[in-house]
Enzyme design. Structure first.
Site, PDB file in Angstrom:
ATOM      1  N   HIS A  45      -1.655  -1.569  -2.980  1.00 28.04           N
ATOM      2  CA  HIS A  45      -1.593  -2.594  -1.935  1.00 28.04           C
ATOM      3  C   HIS A  45      -0.457  -2.214  -0.983  1.00 28.04           C
ATOM      4  O   HIS A  45       0.623  -1.829  -1.441  1.00 28.04           O
ATOM      5  CB  HIS A  45      -1.211  -3.956  -2.526  1.00 28.04           C
ATOM      6  CG  HIS A  45      -2.215  -4.536  -3.455  1.00 28.04           C
ATOM      7  ND1 HIS A  45      -3.138  -5.461  -3.060  1.00 28.04           N
ATOM      8  CD2 HIS A  45      -2.422  -4.350  -4.774  1.00 28.04           C
ATOM      9  CE1 HIS A  45      -3.879  -5.821  -4.096  1.00 28.04           C
ATOM     10  NE2 HIS A  45      -3.470  -5.162  -5.160  1.00 28.04           N
ATOM     11  N   HIS A  63      -5.941   1.141  -7.148  1.00 31.23           N
ATOM     12  CA  HIS A  63      -5.644   0.928  -5.727  1.00 31.23           C
ATOM     13  C   HIS A  63      -4.173   0.617  -5.531  1.00 31.23           C
ATOM     14  O   HIS A  63      -3.522   0.081  -6.415  1.00 31.23           O
ATOM     15  CB  HIS A  63      -6.491  -0.207  -5.152  1.00 31.23           C
ATOM     16  CG  HIS A  63      -6.441  -1.464  -5.961  1.00 31.23           C
ATOM     17  ND1 HIS A  63      -7.181  -1.637  -7.111  1.00 31.23           N
ATOM     18  CD2 HIS A  63      -5.729  -2.593  -5.813  1.00 31.23           C
ATOM     19  CE1 HIS A  63      -6.930  -2.823  -7.620  1.00 31.23           C
ATOM     20  NE2 HIS A  63      -6.044  -3.430  -6.870  1.00 31.23           N
TER      21      HIS A  63
END
Ligand code: 5GP
Ligand code: ZN
Length: 142
Positions: A104, A102
């Site tokens: 951020h 992922h």
């Protein structure tokens, strides 16, 4: 790779955990982080399970990095933040807590108290710096 059962982000992708989606397309989902550094902190994930960006299909990587600045700009306007980080942690030592790749997107406000600080480590000498650069170049060339 297909989604896996015991991954929190795969559960979000399967709709088993509620999330606050801010963007979605064929390859990625972006939603507000449940424990934000700042309001508007967003997580962008690929719609496939993979632990590290080093193993992720580059098409997914491209899809995520393509939307990250757009999401950053949108969050900035929506929150009146003054800047934002795009951060991607690989491995526990780098702060990765969820083993599903992922990015951020973290909005920043002047004087918000969020701290990312250097450990103050220094190269012993310019030669030591050159030596390490050479080592990395060798690995990259393999
Ligand atoms: P990491 O530390 O792995 O780079 O980041 C994982 C992020 O996912 C953390 O900032 C954490 O707050 C967020 N997170 C973990 N579980 C959930 C969840 O169930 N929902 C949402 N929205 N965010 C989560
Ligand atoms: Zn997963």
């Amino acid at each position: 790779m297909p989604l896996v059962n015991d991954c929190v982000f795969c559960k979000i992708l399967r709709g088993e955990i509620p999330n606050t989606t801010i963007y979605e397309d064929d390859m990625v989902l972006a939603f507000l982080d449940i424990a934000p550094y700042n309001l508007g902190h967003t997580v962008i994930i690929p719609k496939t399970h993979c632990v590290s960006s080093t193993e992720l299909d580059p098409e997914y990587l491209c899809a995520m990095i393509k939307v990250a600045p757009k999401i950053g700009a949108a969050v900035l306007r929506a929150t009146k933040a003054e800047g934002f980080h795009i951060v991607q942690n690989n491995g526990r030592a780098a702060g990765q807590t969820v083993p599903h790749v992922h990015f951020h997107v973290m909005p920043r406000f002047a004087g918000d108290g969020v701290i990312f600080s250097s450990s103050g480590v220094k190269y012993d000498s310019p030669e030591a710096m050159q030596e390490l650069a050479s080592k990395v170049r060798t690995v990259l060339a393999k």
